[in-house]
Write an enzyme that holds these catalytic residues in place. Structure first.
Site, PDB file in Angstrom:
ATOM      1  N   ARG A   6       0.643  -1.278  -0.031  1.00  0.00           N
ATOM      2  CA  ARG A   6      -0.042  -0.117   0.094  1.00  0.00           C
ATOM      3  C   ARG A   6       0.803   1.318   0.015  1.00  0.00           C
ATOM      4  NH1 ARG A   6      -1.328   0.521   6.303  1.00  0.00           N
ATOM      5  NH2 ARG A   6       0.494  -0.873   7.099  1.00  0.00           N
ATOM      6  N   LYS A  12       2.117   6.514   1.299  1.00  0.00           N
ATOM      7  CA  LYS A  12       1.683   5.465   1.859  1.00  0.00           C
ATOM      8  C   LYS A  12       0.141   5.511   1.767  1.00  0.00           C
ATOM      9  CE  LYS A  12       2.398   2.913   6.325  1.00  0.00           C
ATOM     10  NZ  LYS A  12       3.062   3.051   7.470  1.00  0.00           N
ATOM     11  N   ASP A  19      -6.317  -3.734   0.257  1.00  0.00           N
ATOM     12  CA  ASP A  19      -6.798  -2.680  -0.837  1.00  0.00           C
ATOM     13  C   ASP A  19      -5.739  -1.552  -1.174  1.00  0.00           C
ATOM     14  OD1 ASP A  19      -6.718  -1.386   1.507  1.00  0.00           O
ATOM     15  OD2 ASP A  19      -8.860  -1.078   1.828  1.00  0.00           O
ATOM     16  N   ARG A  71       5.948  10.254   2.992  1.00  0.00           N
ATOM     17  CA  ARG A  71       6.783  10.283   4.002  1.00  0.00           C
ATOM     18  C   ARG A  71       8.297  10.341   3.591  1.00  0.00           C
ATOM     19  NH1 ARG A  71       6.416   4.302   6.944  1.00  0.00           N
ATOM     20  NH2 ARG A  71       7.693   3.276   5.358  1.00  0.00           N
ATOM     21  N   ASP A 120      10.727  -6.867   8.487  1.00  0.00           N
ATOM     22  CA  ASP A 120      10.377  -5.974   7.478  1.00  0.00           C
ATOM     23  C   ASP A 120      10.215  -4.511   8.124  1.00  0.00           C
ATOM     24  OD1 ASP A 120       8.174  -7.636   8.506  1.00  0.00           O
ATOM     25  OD2 ASP A 120       6.942  -5.994   7.522  1.00  0.00           O
TER      26      ASP A 120
END
Ligand code: AMP
Ligand code: MG
Length: 499
Positions: A96, A116, A128, A179, A258
């Site tokens: 996403r 993001k 989604d 970001r 991650d």
């Protein structure tokens, strides 16, 4: 699409990451949203990236929602794997989020710009690709507060509402966060290349990490020494980071590999929270049922994640298996000492001791016990301790003791502390003590309150909270109001990922 003049150059973007093997990324466009609206923009951060002349808010909303391509951007979703709560998932990736390119900051360092919540990508699996407003505002507030507290972190550049609802239980307003990060290379990025047995991609990634974050290692021509060196500097930055999390009472909540940055920044704010009453086993995240990522476990988990990185880097080293493993293990064992050294420094500052005090660690441990026993709010305790150092006297002492349900224990501790503290005599140490002890942090109930109001269209509480958390050492009535601990009714017990 709105007309935008040809000559629009908001900032210059580089694409070094796109030169890495194609295994590591997939080109992908953002999915346009219905009605982007800019709700926050970090002008000060934008300036450090060379965005001197800003367009109007409508144009910024178009760019940072992905509705209009940011000039010079080359959007792509980055591939990574990761251990999630200890279980290895070989393919995660930006499901996403989209990397847009790298801007150069004033120091000449490249910094990624990422969206993001910008829609589905080849890594979305069942998701989604969207983000609700709540997590976007939470990350904005917490990451900017962390930066203001001098804790390494990704930064929030912009928040845009989408004018769409995201299908959650119940449906929530959607938003996108732009970001900025030193990079988005994660331990999981190395795991992705390693799990595929792709040595070339792994080597390219390691060399890129060195070039980008640890260029001093480039002159090391022995490959084993170079990659072991990379491992060691990543470890040093993790030790630095985790020591500062512990000092601030920060609980990341999802320290999966991650979500562990090679650059040593706090990254991927999910169900994170600041601890209030001191409690080593504290967990807020609703998904962390076993307490794997509890406050006091964060150092051990960071070391565990580093071990996973070492396993990847070992694949790039020549020589006998046992010898390489022994070498990497010897480096990894130093993590405890590095962390202890960093924590000692943080403790000396927080307690207002001499910078090289050998009493910092035992005094901090004793205070932690006293805070735990007395159910003391961590941030309020250190702020009151600072005020006692700044203005010694019975009144300041009473304010501090009143925070504890076990004041006798605390009074005993204060006697030891008074024999060691330097801040009341030394302006430099007093200033360092202030900078280690914020007056205001983004308290969970205030973040919650700001999100709830914003979901109803009222962003005033968000702006009010943001304006104090980005100046956490400024002693103002508003900071004191928003920095006060939650009452029993206001207390937030659980935080959610919001994915
Ligand atoms: P996180 O919880 O942010 O660390 O995400 C873990 C993984 O799930 C990453 O690969 C994310 O990109 C993916 N992910 C999380 N939320 C969504 C979403 N709404 N749609 C698609 N992928 C998602
Ligand atoms: Mg993540």
């Amino acid at each position: 699409m709105r007309y935008l003049p040809e000559e629009t150059t908001l900032l210059t973007l580089h694409h070094r990451y796109a030169e890495l093997p194609a295994l590591l990324w997939t080109a992908c466009q953002p999915t346009p949203v219905a009605a982007p609206k800019l709700v926050a923009f970090n002008t000060a951060l934008a300036q450090t990236l060379g965005m001197d002349e800003l367009p109007d808010d409508v144009t910024l909303a178009d760019y940072f929602s992905g509705n209009v391509p940011l000039p010079g951007a080359r959007p792509m979703a980055l591939a990574y794997a990761g251990h999630q709560f200890g279980n290895f998932v070989p393919k995660l990736g930006d499901g996403r989020a989209l990397w847009l390119g790298e801007a150069q900051d004033a120091q000449g360092r490249l910094r990624d710009i990422q969206l993001k919540g910008s829609g589905r990508t080849p890594y979305s699996r069942g998701g989604d690709g969207r983000s609700p407003l709540g997590p976007v505002l939470r990350e904005y507030l917490v990451s900017e507060a962390m930066a203001a507290m001098n804790i390494p972190t990704t930064r929030a550049l912009a928040a845009v509402t989408t004018g769409e609802r995201v299908m959650r239980q119940p449906p929530e307003p959607g938003a996108i966060l732009a970001r900025v990060a030193q990079s988005h290379m994660r331990v999981g990025t190395f795991q992705f290349a390693a799990a595929r047995g792709d040595q070339d991609a792994l080597r390219a990634l390691a060399d890129h990490a060195i070039e980008r974050h640890y260029p001093e290692l480039q002159s090391e021509h022995d490959a084993n020494a170079r990659y072991l060196g990379l491992f060691e500097v990543v470890m040093r930055r993790q030790a630095y980071l985790i020591a500062r999390w512990m000092g601030a009472g920060f609980i990341h909540g999802v320290m999966n590999t991650d979500n562990s940055s090679i650059a040593g920044e706090t990254i991927d704010y999910g169900p994170c929270a600041f601890m209030e009453a001191f409690e080593p086993h504290k967990v807020y995240s609703s998904i962390d049922q076993g307490g794997r990522y509890a406050f006091a476990r964060q150092p051990a988990i960071a070391q565990w994640n580093l071990a996973r990185l070492a396993e990847c880097l070992l694949l790039l080293m020549d020589g006998e298996d046992n010898a390489r493993v022994d070498e990497a293990t010897a480096v990894l064992r130093r993590f405890d000492d590095l962390l202890a050294a960093e924590r000692r420094k943080v403790s000396a500052d927080k307690l207002g001791l001499a910078a090289d005090s050998t009493h910092a660690t035992p005094l901090m441990e004793a205070l932690e016990n006293a805070m735990h026993k007395g159910r003391m709010d961590m941030t309020a305790t250190f702020d009151a301790l600072y005020r006692l150092a700044a203005a010694p006297g019975e009144k300041s002492r009473e304010v501090l003791l009143a925070l504890s349900e076990a004041p006798d224990t605390l009074a005993g501790w204060l006697e030891q502390w008074q024999g060691e503290e330097a801040a009341s005599q030394d302006a430099g140490r007093l200033a360092a003590m202030r900078c280690a002890n914020p007056i205001v942090i983004p308290r969970n109930h205030r973040v919650h309150e700001a999100i709830r109001a914003a979901e109803d269209g009222d962003f005033a509480p968000f702006y009010a909270l943001l304006s104090v958390v980005i100046a956490p050492f400024d002693d103002t009535p508003e900071a004191r109001r928003l920095g006060a601990p939650a009452t029993a009714d206001e207390r937030v017990l659980r935080t959610f990922c919001g994915t």
